[in-house]
Design a protein around this motif. Structure first.
Motif, PDB file in Angstrom:
ATOM      1  N   LEU A 199       0.826  -1.205   0.000  1.00  0.00           N
ATOM      2  CA  LEU A 199       0.000   0.000   0.000  1.00  0.00           C
ATOM      3  C   LEU A 199       0.867   1.264   0.000  1.00  0.00           C
ATOM      4  CD1 LEU A 199      -3.224   0.476   2.061  1.00  0.00           C
ATOM      5  CD2 LEU A 199      -1.512   2.272   2.025  1.00  0.00           C
ATOM      6  N   LEU A 200       1.873   1.285   0.862  1.00  0.00           N
ATOM      7  CA  LEU A 200       2.716   2.477   0.960  1.00  0.00           C
ATOM      8  C   LEU A 200       3.532   2.693  -0.314  1.00  0.00           C
ATOM      9  CD1 LEU A 200       3.976   2.126   4.647  1.00  0.00           C
ATOM     10  CD2 LEU A 200       2.284   3.741   3.765  1.00  0.00           C
ATOM     11  N   VAL A 201       4.201   1.636  -0.770  1.00  0.00           N
ATOM     12  CA  VAL A 201       5.030   1.776  -1.974  1.00  0.00           C
ATOM     13  C   VAL A 201       4.150   1.950  -3.203  1.00  0.00           C
ATOM     14  CG1 VAL A 201       6.810   0.682  -3.392  1.00  0.00           C
ATOM     15  CG2 VAL A 201       6.859   0.416  -0.902  1.00  0.00           C
ATOM     16  N   GLY A 202       3.003   1.261  -3.230  1.00  0.00           N
ATOM     17  CA  GLY A 202       2.090   1.404  -4.352  1.00  0.00           C
ATOM     18  C   GLY A 202       1.582   2.816  -4.515  1.00  0.00           C
ATOM     19  N   GLN A 208      -3.393   6.859  -7.792  1.00  0.00           N
ATOM     20  CA  GLN A 208      -4.689   6.447  -8.311  1.00  0.00           C
ATOM     21  C   GLN A 208      -4.865   4.929  -8.348  1.00  0.00           C
ATOM     22  OE1 GLN A 208      -7.400   8.402  -9.360  1.00  0.00           O
ATOM     23  NE2 GLN A 208      -6.248  10.046  -8.337  1.00  0.00           N
ATOM     24  N   ARG A 209      -3.788   4.187  -8.670  1.00  0.00           N
ATOM     25  CA  ARG A 209      -3.914   2.746  -8.886  1.00  0.00           C
ATOM     26  C   ARG A 209      -3.153   1.929  -7.847  1.00  0.00           C
ATOM     27  NH1 ARG A 209      -8.110   3.610 -12.211  1.00  0.00           N
ATOM     28  NH2 ARG A 209      -7.534   4.985 -13.931  1.00  0.00           N
ATOM     29  N   TRP A 210      -2.896   2.479  -6.682  1.00  0.00           N
ATOM     30  CA  TRP A 210      -2.126   1.799  -5.647  1.00  0.00           C
ATOM     31  C   TRP A 210      -2.747   0.473  -5.219  1.00  0.00           C
ATOM     32  CZ3 TRP A 210      -5.097   0.959  -1.405  1.00  0.00           C
ATOM     33  CH2 TRP A 210      -6.255   1.747  -1.285  1.00  0.00           C
ATOM     34  N   TYR A 211      -4.071   0.368  -5.321  1.00  0.00           N
ATOM     35  CA  TYR A 211      -4.771  -0.831  -4.840  1.00  0.00           C
ATOM     36  C   TYR A 211      -4.384  -2.080  -5.617  1.00  0.00           C
ATOM     37  CZ  TYR A 211      -7.679   0.809  -8.689  1.00  0.00           C
ATOM     38  OH  TYR A 211      -8.118   1.278  -9.917  1.00  0.00           O
ATOM     39  N   TRP A 212      -3.851  -1.906  -6.834  1.00  0.00           N
ATOM     40  CA  TRP A 212      -3.369  -3.076  -7.583  1.00  0.00           C
ATOM     41  C   TRP A 212      -2.274  -3.796  -6.805  1.00  0.00           C
ATOM     42  CZ3 TRP A 212      -2.846  -0.245 -12.894  1.00  0.00           C
ATOM     43  CH2 TRP A 212      -4.055  -0.331 -13.588  1.00  0.00           C
ATOM     44  N   LEU A 306      -1.143   2.836 -18.705  1.00  0.00           N
ATOM     45  CA  LEU A 306      -1.909   2.163 -17.657  1.00  0.00           C
ATOM     46  C   LEU A 306      -1.462   0.711 -17.513  1.00  0.00           C
ATOM     47  CD1 LEU A 306      -4.340   2.632 -15.693  1.00  0.00           C
ATOM     48  CD2 LEU A 306      -5.745   1.489 -17.417  1.00  0.00           C
ATOM     49  N   LEU A 307      -1.209   0.046 -18.637  1.00  0.00           N
ATOM     50  CA  LEU A 307      -0.754  -1.339 -18.588  1.00  0.00           C
ATOM     51  C   LEU A 307       0.631  -1.436 -17.950  1.00  0.00           C
ATOM     52  CD1 LEU A 307      -1.960  -2.604 -22.078  1.00  0.00           C
ATOM     53  CD2 LEU A 307      -3.014  -3.022 -19.845  1.00  0.00           C
ATOM     54  N   ALA A 308       1.500  -0.490 -18.276  1.00  0.00           N
ATOM     55  CA  ALA A 308       2.827  -0.488 -17.651  1.00  0.00           C
ATOM     56  C   ALA A 308       2.719  -0.243 -16.149  1.00  0.00           C
ATOM     57  CB  ALA A 308       3.699   0.586 -18.301  1.00  0.00           C
ATOM     58  N   LEU A 309       1.788   0.615 -15.760  1.00  0.00           N
ATOM     59  CA  LEU A 309       1.574   0.884 -14.343  1.00  0.00           C
ATOM     60  C   LEU A 309       1.066  -0.357 -13.625  1.00  0.00           C
ATOM     61  CD1 LEU A 309       1.542   2.917 -12.026  1.00  0.00           C
ATOM     62  CD2 LEU A 309      -0.759   3.605 -12.768  1.00  0.00           C
ATOM     63  N   ARG A 310       0.197  -1.101 -14.281  1.00  0.00           N
ATOM     64  CA  ARG A 310      -0.296  -2.341 -13.674  1.00  0.00           C
ATOM     65  C   ARG A 310       0.851  -3.308 -13.413  1.00  0.00           C
ATOM     66  NH1 ARG A 310      -4.550  -5.434 -12.439  1.00  0.00           N
ATOM     67  NH2 ARG A 310      -4.383  -7.662 -12.772  1.00  0.00           N
ATOM     68  N   LEU A 311       1.768  -3.417 -14.350  1.00  0.00           N
ATOM     69  CA  LEU A 311       2.921  -4.293 -14.164  1.00  0.00           C
ATOM     70  C   LEU A 311       3.765  -3.825 -12.983  1.00  0.00           C
ATOM     71  CD1 LEU A 311       4.713  -6.626 -15.043  1.00  0.00           C
ATOM     72  CD2 LEU A 311       5.796  -5.079 -16.692  1.00  0.00           C
ATOM     73  N   ALA A 312       3.999  -2.520 -12.895  1.00  0.00           N
ATOM     74  CA  ALA A 312       4.803  -1.994 -11.793  1.00  0.00           C
ATOM     75  C   ALA A 312       4.137  -2.259 -10.446  1.00  0.00           C
ATOM     76  CB  ALA A 312       5.029  -0.493 -11.994  1.00  0.00           C
ATOM     77  N   THR A 314       1.967  -4.610  -9.749  1.00  0.00           N
ATOM     78  CA  THR A 314       2.010  -6.048  -9.484  1.00  0.00           C
ATOM     79  C   THR A 314       3.369  -6.442  -8.930  1.00  0.00           C
ATOM     80  OG1 THR A 314       0.388  -6.500 -11.228  1.00  0.00           O
ATOM     81  CG2 THR A 314       1.758  -8.342 -10.508  1.00  0.00           C
ATOM     82  N   GLY A 315       4.429  -5.862  -9.489  1.00  0.00           N
ATOM     83  CA  GLY A 315       5.770  -6.131  -8.973  1.00  0.00           C
ATOM     84  C   GLY A 315       5.919  -5.684  -7.535  1.00  0.00           C
TER      85      GLY A 315
END
Length: 496
Positions: A199-202, A208-212, A306-312, A314-315
C-alpha cells in the motif's frame, strides 16, 4: 506451462462445465443489471460479484455452497459501505483496507466458508477502489451485488447444479503440528504486513492505482502455506501479468471499448480464468489481466501507460508478499512438506489395512474413500514441493531429490489403486502371503513416519497374483523412500 493447460486431464469434464457455467452465470448477472437500469459501474460491480460467487465458493456439499452464497452479501455490503464512506479519508481508508486483509486471511481457519467470505470481503473493498465508488452510488451498488449473487445462484443451484451428481470431494484435514489455526494466524500477520508495504510503496508509484499492489499481495497468499509456495506463486503472478499485458496491447487496446466486442472477449476471459485456475496460476493471471484491460477499455482509460503501471504495481505487490514471508513469522517449505508427506504415508498405511480387511472377507471394509483421500494428500504434497521442482530453482541436488520423492509417492499411489481394484473383485482371495505383505507394508510406513529403521527390501520371487504383485511394488517404493526422507538435517531436501 502450455502442456499443463491443454493436456491436463479433466475427469468428467468438470473444469469445462465449471468454466461454461461461470460464463452463463456472469452473463445473466450483467444482463439483469442492465435490465434494472444500472450504470456501467453497477454492471461491472454486479459482474465481478457474480464471478466471485461462482469462483470462490468451494464447500464440500451443495447445501454448504448454497449457505455460503447466501452469506456473501452479508459480508460484502458492509465492507462496500465502509469503502465508499471512506473514499475521501485516505488514512482511515488505508487502515480499514489493511484490517479487511488481516481479517480475510484469518477467516480461513473456518475452512472453505471462511475462505470464501474473506475473499469476497477483500474483493468488495478492492472493487470499490477500482470504480472509485462514493456514498451516493451505494443504493445502485447494493442492488447490483444482490441481483448478481442471486443470478449466479440461480444458474449454479437451479439451472446447472452438476455437483449434485458428484460424490463429495475428499478434503484432508491439515497435518498435525501445522494446524490450520496456527498457519492462518501467521498468514494473517504476514498478509497484513505485506499489504501494508504494498500500500505504501504502491501509493508512491501511483496515487490512483495503488490498490493493484495490495490486490497482488492478497492473491499471492491465497492457497499457499509455506515461504517457498508463496514465492513461487508471486513469480507466477508476475509472469502471468506480463503475458496478459502483452495480450492487452494486442487485443484490448484495438477494441477501443466497443461494448459488443468487449463483451465477447470478456466472456472468453471468464472462461479462461475458470478453466485454467486448477492447473496453472500463470494462465489464470493472464486471463485476469486481459479481463482487467478490457474493463478499463470500457471505462475509457486504457492505454500503454496504464498497462505499464499495472505491471509496476504487481511487482510491488509481489515484493511485499516476498518480504513478508521471508521476514515475518516464516513457515519453511521443509516443515510443511514433511507434514504433508507424513499424512500421505499414514494414508497409505490406512489404505493397506482396509484392503487387507476387504481381502479377508470383512463386509464393512471399503478402502475407496482412503484412496480418494490419498489423491488429495498427494496433490497437496506436489503444491508444497513446487518451489523445489520449479525450473528456476538453482539447487539442482534438492530438485532431483524432490522429484525422486514425488515419483516414489506416485508409485505408491499407483500400487494402492491397483491393489484396491483387485480387492473390489468378489472373487479375490486372501492367503498368508497377502497377510504377510500387508504387515510388511504397514511396518515400513510406521518406520518412515516414526523415525524407526526401515527394513531393507528382500527380492521377492515373481508372482502372478495381482494383489501380491501390487503389495511387492508398494514395499519397494516405501523402501526406496527411506533414503531421500532420511537426509541429514544439515541439508534438508526441502529447506527452501
Amino acid at each position: 506451462m502450455l502442456k499443463r493447460v491443454f493436456v491436463a486431464p479433466d475427469p468428467g469434464r468438470t473444469r469445462l462445465r465449471f468454466a461454461t457455467r461461470a460464463v452463463l452465470g456472469i452473463a445473466l448477472a450483467v444482463a439483469v443489471c442492465g435490465l434494472a437500469g444500472h450504470s456501467l459501474t453497477g454492471a461491472v460491480t454486479g459482474g465481478l460479484a457474480a464471478l466471485l460467487a461462482l469462483f470462490t465458493v468451494t464447500d464440500a456439499t451443495v447445501r454448504g455452497q448454497a449457505v455460503t452464497t447466501v452469506l456473501l452479501p452479508a459480508v460484502g455490503l458492509p465492507v462496500l459501505t465502509a469503502a465508499a464512506g471512506l473514499h475521501d479519508h485516505p488514512v482511515a481508508r488505508d487502515l480499514t483496507f489493511l484490517a479487511v486483509v488481516g481479517a480475510g486471511v484469518y477467516a480461513r481457519r473456518w475452512g472453505p466458508r471462511g475462505h470464501s467470505l474473506g475473499v469476497f470481503a477483500f474483493m468488495t473493498f478492492f472493487v470499490a477502489q477500482f470504480l472509485h465508488a462514493t456514498t451516493d452510488q451505494l443504493p445502485e451498488l447494493y442492488a447490483a451485488v444482490l441481483l448478481s449473487v442471486l443470478a449466479a445462484a440461480v444458474v449454479r443451484f437451479g439451472l446447472w447444479c452438476y455437483e449434485r451428481r458428484l460424490p463429495p470431494p475428499a478434503v484432508p484435514a491439515p497435518p498435525g503440528g501445522t494446524g490450520l489455526a496456527r498457519v492462518t494466524t501467521r498468514q494473517a500477520v504476514q498478509a497484513t504486513a505485506g499489504a501494508g508495504f504494498a500500500l505504501l510503496v504502491g501509493q508512491l508509484v501511483s496515487g490512483q492505482r495503488w490498490y493493484w499492489a495490495v490486490g497482488a499481495t492478497w492473491w499471492i497468499f491465497v492457497n499457499t502455506t509455506s515461504r517457498g509456495e508463496t514465492l513461487v506463486r508471486g513469480f507466477r503472478r508476475l509472469l502471468g501479468t506480463v503475458i496478459g499485458i502483452a495480450l492487452g496491447l494486442l487485443v484490448a487496446m484495438p477494441v477501443h471499448g466497443d461494448p459488443t466486442v468487449t463483451a465477447v472477449l470478456a466472456a472468453a476471459c471468464v472462461f479462461g480464468i475458470f478453466y485454467t485456475a486448477a492447473v496453472s496460476y500463470t494462465w489464470m493471471m493472464l486471463w485476469v489481466t486481459l479481463l482487467a484491460g478490457l474493463l478499463y477499455g470500457l471505462l475509457g482509460v486504457l492505454g500503454p501507460g496504464l498497462l505499464a503501471l499495472r505491471l509496476a504495481e504487481t511487482g510491488v505487490g509481489a515484493l511485499g508478499a516476498a518480504l513478508a514471508v521471508i521476514l515475518v513469522l516464516p513457515v519453511t517449505t521443509h516443515s510443511i512438506t514433511d507434514a504433508w508427506i507424513q499424512r500421505a504415508l499414514r494414508c497409505v498405511h490406512a489404505c493397506t489395512a482396509e484392503t487387507a480387511r476387504r481381502l479377508a472377507g470383512a463386509a464393512d471394509a471399503d478402502p475407496a474413500p482412503r484412496v480418494a483421500e490419498l489423491e488429495q494428500l498427494l496433490a497437496r504434497v506436489r503444491l508444497s514441493v513446487a518451489p523445489l521442482v520449479h525450473p528456476l530453482n538453482p539447487m539442482l541436488g534438492r530438485k532431483r531429490r524432490a522429484r525422486h520423492v514425488l515419483a516414489l509417492l506416485d508409485d505408491c499411489a499407483r500400487e494402492i489403486r491397483g491393489l484396491v481394484a483387485v480387492a473390489a473383485d468378489p472373487e479375490a482371495s486372501h492367503d498368508a502371503r497377502l497377510a504377510a505383505a500387508c504387515y510388511r507394508v504397514q511396518a515400513a510406513v510406521e518406520a518412515l513416519t516414526d523415525g524407526g529403521d526401515v527394513s531393507v527390501l528382500a527380492d521377492h520371487p515373481a508372482t502372478t497374483e495381482p494383489a501380491l504383485a501390487h503389495l511387492h511394488g508398494l514395499e519397494r517404493a516405501l523402501s526406496e523412500l527411506a533414503r531421500p526422507l532420511r537426509t541429514p538435517s544439515g541439508s534438508p531436501w526441502v529447506g527452501a
